[in-house]
Structure formats: structure tokens, C-alpha cells
Design a protein around this motif. Structure first.
Motif, PDB file in Angstrom:
ATOM      1  N   ARG A 152      50.766   1.414 -18.609  1.00 44.47           N
ATOM      2  CA  ARG A 152      50.398   0.732 -19.856  1.00 44.47           C
ATOM      3  C   ARG A 152      49.910   1.690 -20.932  1.00 44.47           C
ATOM      4  O   ARG A 152      50.437   1.683 -22.056  1.00 44.47           O
ATOM      5  CB  ARG A 152      49.365  -0.353 -19.539  1.00 44.47           C
ATOM      6  N   PRO A 153      48.932   2.568 -20.666  1.00 50.18           N
ATOM      7  CA  PRO A 153      48.592   3.555 -21.700  1.00 50.18           C
ATOM      8  C   PRO A 153      49.729   4.521 -22.004  1.00 50.18           C
ATOM      9  O   PRO A 153      49.842   5.010 -23.132  1.00 50.18           O
ATOM     10  CB  PRO A 153      47.369   4.284 -21.122  1.00 50.18           C
ATOM     11  N   VAL A 206      49.764  -4.742 -30.193  1.00 48.57           N
ATOM     12  CA  VAL A 206      50.454  -4.465 -28.936  1.00 48.57           C
ATOM     13  C   VAL A 206      49.616  -3.540 -28.057  1.00 48.57           C
ATOM     14  O   VAL A 206      49.498  -3.751 -26.839  1.00 48.57           O
ATOM     15  CB  VAL A 206      51.838  -3.846 -29.224  1.00 48.57           C
ATOM     16  N   SER A 207      48.988  -2.531 -28.670  1.00 49.60           N
ATOM     17  CA  SER A 207      48.178  -1.590 -27.900  1.00 49.60           C
ATOM     18  C   SER A 207      46.978  -2.281 -27.258  1.00 49.60           C
ATOM     19  O   SER A 207      46.659  -2.033 -26.088  1.00 49.60           O
ATOM     20  CB  SER A 207      47.696  -0.450 -28.804  1.00 49.60           C
ATOM     21  N   PHE A 208      46.325  -3.150 -28.020  1.00 51.80           N
ATOM     22  CA  PHE A 208      45.146  -3.831 -27.476  1.00 51.80           C
ATOM     23  C   PHE A 208      45.519  -4.702 -26.280  1.00 51.80           C
ATOM     24  O   PHE A 208      44.860  -4.644 -25.227  1.00 51.80           O
ATOM     25  CB  PHE A 208      44.484  -4.682 -28.551  1.00 51.80           C
ATOM     26  N   TYR A 209      46.571  -5.506 -26.423  1.00 54.45           N
ATOM     27  CA  TYR A 209      46.932  -6.392 -25.323  1.00 54.45           C
ATOM     28  C   TYR A 209      47.501  -5.634 -24.131  1.00 54.45           C
ATOM     29  O   TYR A 209      47.336  -6.065 -22.984  1.00 54.45           O
ATOM     30  CB  TYR A 209      47.937  -7.439 -25.812  1.00 54.45           C
ATOM     31  N   LEU A 210      48.158  -4.505 -24.396  1.00 54.66           N
ATOM     32  CA  LEU A 210      48.651  -3.705 -23.281  1.00 54.66           C
ATOM     33  C   LEU A 210      47.496  -3.052 -22.525  1.00 54.66           C
ATOM     34  O   LEU A 210      47.452  -3.083 -21.293  1.00 54.66           O
ATOM     35  CB  LEU A 210      49.602  -2.624 -23.798  1.00 54.66           C
ATOM     36  N   ASN A 244      44.121  -3.785 -22.704  1.00 56.73           N
ATOM     37  CA  ASN A 244      43.101  -4.717 -22.223  1.00 56.73           C
ATOM     38  C   ASN A 244      43.649  -5.713 -21.211  1.00 56.73           C
ATOM     39  O   ASN A 244      42.969  -6.076 -20.248  1.00 56.73           O
ATOM     40  CB  ASN A 244      42.485  -5.465 -23.401  1.00 56.73           C
ATOM     41  N   GLY A 245      44.890  -6.140 -21.427  1.00 57.31           N
ATOM     42  CA  GLY A 245      45.497  -7.098 -20.507  1.00 57.31           C
ATOM     43  C   GLY A 245      44.923  -8.490 -20.663  1.00 57.31           C
ATOM     44  O   GLY A 245      44.386  -8.862 -21.706  1.00 57.31           O
ATOM     45  N   GLY A 246      45.046  -9.296 -19.588  1.00 57.51           N
ATOM     46  CA  GLY A 246      44.569 -10.670 -19.629  1.00 57.51           C
ATOM     47  C   GLY A 246      45.573 -11.648 -20.192  1.00 57.51           C
ATOM     48  O   GLY A 246      45.309 -12.859 -20.236  1.00 57.51           O
ATOM     49  N   VAL A 247      46.731 -11.178 -20.644  1.00 53.11           N
ATOM     50  CA  VAL A 247      47.792 -12.041 -21.181  1.00 53.11           C
ATOM     51  C   VAL A 247      49.118 -11.589 -20.592  1.00 53.11           C
ATOM     52  O   VAL A 247      49.264 -10.453 -20.142  1.00 53.11           O
ATOM     53  CB  VAL A 247      47.843 -11.982 -22.724  1.00 53.11           C
ATOM     54  N   PHE A 248      50.077 -12.519 -20.621  1.00 53.87           N
ATOM     55  CA  PHE A 248      51.438 -12.247 -20.141  1.00 53.87           C
ATOM     56  C   PHE A 248      51.444 -11.687 -18.723  1.00 53.87           C
ATOM     57  O   PHE A 248      52.301 -10.871 -18.360  1.00 53.87           O
ATOM     58  CB  PHE A 248      52.150 -11.267 -21.082  1.00 53.87           C
ATOM     59  N   GLY A 249      50.501 -12.131 -17.930  1.00 55.13           N
ATOM     60  CA  GLY A 249      50.457 -11.703 -16.539  1.00 55.13           C
ATOM     61  C   GLY A 249      49.921 -10.307 -16.315  1.00 55.13           C
ATOM     62  O   GLY A 249      49.945  -9.807 -15.179  1.00 55.13           O
ATOM     63  N   LEU A 250      49.411  -9.668 -17.353  1.00 55.35           N
ATOM     64  CA  LEU A 250      48.848  -8.327 -17.211  1.00 55.35           C
ATOM     65  C   LEU A 250      47.432  -8.402 -16.663  1.00 55.35           C
ATOM     66  O   LEU A 250      46.642  -9.244 -17.081  1.00 55.35           O
ATOM     67  CB  LEU A 250      48.834  -7.599 -18.562  1.00 55.35           C
ATOM     68  N   VAL A 282      41.836  -5.152 -17.887  1.00 52.00           N
ATOM     69  CA  VAL A 282      41.094  -3.907 -17.672  1.00 52.00           C
ATOM     70  C   VAL A 282      40.047  -3.806 -18.768  1.00 52.00           C
ATOM     71  O   VAL A 282      40.372  -3.535 -19.925  1.00 52.00           O
ATOM     72  CB  VAL A 282      42.023  -2.681 -17.709  1.00 52.00           C
ATOM     73  N   PRO A 283      38.765  -4.040 -18.470  1.00 54.18           N
ATOM     74  CA  PRO A 283      37.724  -3.984 -19.514  1.00 54.18           C
ATOM     75  C   PRO A 283      37.594  -2.587 -20.084  1.00 54.18           C
ATOM     76  O   PRO A 283      37.949  -1.596 -19.440  1.00 54.18           O
ATOM     77  CB  PRO A 283      36.458  -4.422 -18.774  1.00 54.18           C
ATOM     78  N   THR A 284      37.049  -2.512 -21.283  1.00 56.16           N
ATOM     79  CA  THR A 284      36.922  -1.216 -21.953  1.00 56.16           C
ATOM     80  C   THR A 284      35.975  -0.271 -21.222  1.00 56.16           C
ATOM     81  O   THR A 284      36.014   0.940 -21.468  1.00 56.16           O
ATOM     82  CB  THR A 284      36.430  -1.410 -23.398  1.00 56.16           C
ATOM     83  N   GLU A 285      35.109  -0.801 -20.349  1.00 64.68           N
ATOM     84  CA  GLU A 285      34.231   0.076 -19.581  1.00 64.68           C
ATOM     85  C   GLU A 285      35.027   1.015 -18.671  1.00 64.68           C
ATOM     86  O   GLU A 285      34.528   2.064 -18.258  1.00 64.68           O
ATOM     87  CB  GLU A 285      33.257  -0.742 -18.735  1.00 64.68           C
ATOM     88  N   GLN A 286      36.271   0.625 -18.340  1.00 66.35           N
ATOM     89  CA  GLN A 286      37.104   1.454 -17.477  1.00 66.35           C
ATOM     90  C   GLN A 286      38.030   2.375 -18.273  1.00 66.35           C
ATOM     91  O   GLN A 286      38.735   3.188 -17.684  1.00 66.35           O
ATOM     92  CB  GLN A 286      37.933   0.571 -16.536  1.00 66.35           C
ATOM     93  N   TRP A 287      38.033   2.221 -19.588  1.00 64.51           N
ATOM     94  CA  TRP A 287      38.822   3.132 -20.408  1.00 64.51           C
ATOM     95  C   TRP A 287      38.083   4.450 -20.513  1.00 64.51           C
ATOM     96  O   TRP A 287      36.846   4.504 -20.487  1.00 64.51           O
ATOM     97  CB  TRP A 287      39.047   2.574 -21.805  1.00 64.51           C
TER      98      TRP A 287
END
Length: 375
Positions: A106-107, A143-147, A149-155, A158-163
């Protein structure tokens, strides 16, 4: 009565010495390094310093270094240089932080999309500039945020604490640079306004943020701000840092742009008014293009300073590149005398790459836009 006279030489002219060379390495050395006795002394001292400094640096970085594929025992050996094997082993952590390993794709997609969209914007001759700009400034952030962070489209979310790592450094730098440009320009125009209320508000905003260190801004955004929020309200830590960095950078950028506005002669404003253009029309078509061209070095200098200042977010618990390097230095599996130094050298080199690229691009743009004012 006229008479014709003529002069006929009866002997050859003595030969003159050949002219001296005007180019070549010897001429260059004499002109630039040994032109005066003072220059010669400084040149010799500089050469002696390089002879003293370069061999140890070379031995540490290359000569005695342990390259990828080496072992920790080699890094611990006496006289070993930089432990690049340690950098290779922890490379993913330096780039992605605590981001899940199985989600690295994703990143990677975000990096690829960002490079594919920003490169055409940096090339003036590239076509479809408006479409490219809309994709980069509007579509790409969403697109970058949803990729990421996830939580949509079955992704998977991943919270920002893990970035972390270089990914977070680039996010903070890009958001701070992109968002501070329009805000800084508006503040500069507001400070030049004839309307007292707008001018006073802009002056107060600029002077407030310029009078406070960035580290204080980050502490306020990360620690003090939640105390003033309603109970139960939780603002993401990375978002708070992004807002603080953007506001801080916009205040400095506003003063840089204001310098460009003041450098323009009054005739440019009057010429726009004589054409019947309104305030925003002459500002957009006449004033800002010239003002920004004059202050490109100052603007890029602000961007470079912002990119380096992203390392301060490590103080408030955000794992940027520098923080990941510091955290990885406690890895006992790769403990060695040069472990920490190698990590900091790697981090410094990564910062240098991006700052040097911005500097070179700035010089290229200056030469391209240097139309001059020759008569």
C-alpha cells in the motif's frame, strides 16, 4: 604637385614570443587557487585538511565497512567501519516504521503514484498540466489516505500510530509544503492590503507563529490542544502535527512572498489597473508571477528548512525517519560500536538527497525563468 611614396622593408621583423595559454588545467589552477600568496596558502591548508579528513571517512564509509550480506560479528570486529549490513537488515523499518509487513504494497503504491504525478508537474514542457495538477492536489491525497489508513474497500485499517520512517517524513514535508504555499501567499497579500482589519489579522497571525519555536508548536498541538477540546474528542496525533507544521511554515513563507511583492515597482500595479483588470486579476496574471520568480531561492530555502524540521516530530512521539533510526539503535541483535553512527549517517544521507534535489531544481528554475531586464 603630388608625389607617390612607398616604403619597402629591407629586413625581417624580429620574432615575438608565443602568447601564453589562456585555458587548460594549469591556467585554471593559477587563476583560481594560486592567484595571490594568500590564495596559495589557503589552498595548501585546504589540501592538507582534505588529506587529513578524507582517508578516515573513506575507511569508515567504504574501506573498512561491512556491506549488506555481512554478519554482526564482522561489525563488532576491531577496526570495523560502518555496518551497512545493519542498515540493510533494518531498511524496511527505516522506510515504513511499524507498518504491517504484509501491507507494504500500500505505501509502495502511494510512493509510485506520487512520483508519477509530481514529476510531470516539475517539468514545464509536460502536457496536460491542469489534469495533472488536479490529480496530484485533489485525487492523490484522498487515494493516499484511504490506501494508507484503510478501513474501506476491504482494506485492513492501519492507524497512524503504526506509520513511521521515511514515509511519515515525506507525508509531513509534502503536506506542509503544499498547504503552506496558498496560505502563505494569502497572508502576504493580506499583509499588503489597505483594509485595516485584514492587514491587522494577517500581521498578528504571522508575528505570532514566527515568534514561537516549532518545537513549542508541536508540543502545543500534541499535548496542550487536547486539554482545550471537548470531553471525548480525540484528534489524531499526526494530523495535529501536520496542522502545526503547516501553520508555522506558512508564516515564514508569507514574509518571503511579501519581500517579492515589495520588490516590484509600482508601475506594475498601475499597468494592471490601466488595463482595467480587477485586484485579483492583476494579482494573478501580473503581480504574483513576477514576485514569486524573484523569491524562488527564499521559497525553496523555506521548503528545505521545513523538510529538515520534520525531524522535530520525533519529540512528540511520531516515528519519523530520525526516530526510527534512534529506536533501531537499541536493537541488541545488531549491537556494535558503529551501530548508532551508521544509522545517523544513513539518516543524514537520506535528508541530503531530498534537500540537494530541491536545491538543484531551484537553480534550474531560476536559470529558466531568468528573462532579465536588458534594454
Amino acid at each position: 604637385m603630388t608625389t607617390d611614396t612607398a616604403f619597402i622593408r629591407n629586413e625581417f621583423v624580429p620574432a615575438k614570443p608565443a602568447p601564453g595559454r589562456t585555458d587548460g588545467p594549469i591556467v585554471w589552477l593559477r587563476k583560481n587557487l594560486f592567484a595571490t600568496p594568500t590564495d596559495a596558502v589557503l589552498t595548501i591548508l585546504g589540501i592538507l585538511f582534505l588529506l587529513w579528513a578524507i582517508p578516515p571517512l573513506y575507511n569508515f564509509i567504504v574501506g573498512h565497512a561491512v556491506f549488506p550480506g555481512g554478519t554482526v560479528e564482522e561489525c563488532r570486529a576491531e577496526g570495523a567501519g560502518a555496518c551497512w549490513a545493519y542498515i540493510a537488515a533494518r531498511f524496511n523499518f527505516f522506510i515504513y516504521g511499524f507498518y504491517p509487513i504484509d501491507q507494504y504494497w500500500r505505501p509502495n503504491i502511494v510512493f509510485a503514484l506520487g512520483a508519477a504525478l509530481i514529476l510531470p508537474l516539475l517539468v514545464p514542457s509536460a502536457p496536460f498540466k491542469r489534469i495533472n495538477a488536479a490529480l496530484f492536489f485533489v485525487v492523490f491525497p484522498l487515494v493516499s489516505f484511504y490506501l494508507l489508513n484503510g478501513g474501506v474497500f476491504g482494506l485492513r485499517q492501519v492507524p497512524t500510530e503504526q506509520w513511521g520512517g521515511l514515509m511519515v517524513t515525506l507525508i509531513i514535508a509534502l503536506v506542509g509544503i503544499i498547504c503552506s504555499i496558498p496560505l502563505g501567499i494569502l497572508l502576504a497579500l493580506g499583509r499588503q492590503s489597505n483594509l485595516p482589519i485584514i492587514k491587522t489579522l494577517c500581521v498578528m497571525f504571522i508575528e505570532l507563529w514566527r515568534a514561537v519555536p516549532l518545537i513549542t508548536v508541536l508540543f502545543m498541538a500534541s499535548i496542550m490542544l487536547p486539554l482545550f477540546m471537548p470531553t471525548g474528542t480525540n484528534v489524531d496525533k499526526l494530523l495535529r502535527a501536520l496542522v502545526g507544521v503547516t501553520l508555522f511554515s506558512s508564516a515564514y513563507l508569507a514574509e518571503t512572498v511579501r519581500g517579492g511583492l515589495q520588490a516590484l515597482p509600482r508601475g506594475q500595479y498601475e499597468a494592471g489597473a490601466s488595463l482595467g483588470l480587477g485586484y485579483w486579476q492583476r494579482t494573478y496574471f501580473i503581480i504574483l508571477p513576477q514576485a514569486i520568480k524573484h523569491v524562488i531561492p527564499g521559497i525553496v530555502n523555506n521548503f528545505i528548512a521545513l523538510f529538515k524540521d520534520t525531524s522535530l516530530v520525533s519529540i512528540v512521539g511520531i516515528f519519523d525517519l530520525l526516530n526510527t533510526v534512534q529506536a533501531a539503535s537499541s536493537d541488541i541483535n545488531w549491537a556494535s560500536p558503529t551501530q548508532a553512527v551508521t544509522g545517523y549517517v544513513f539518516a543524514g544521507f537520506m535528508f541530503w538527497i531530498f534537500c540537494f534535489a530541491m536545491s538543484r531544481y531551484s537553480l534550474w528554475m531560476e536559470r529558466r525563468l531568468d528573462t532579465g531586464h536588458k534594454r
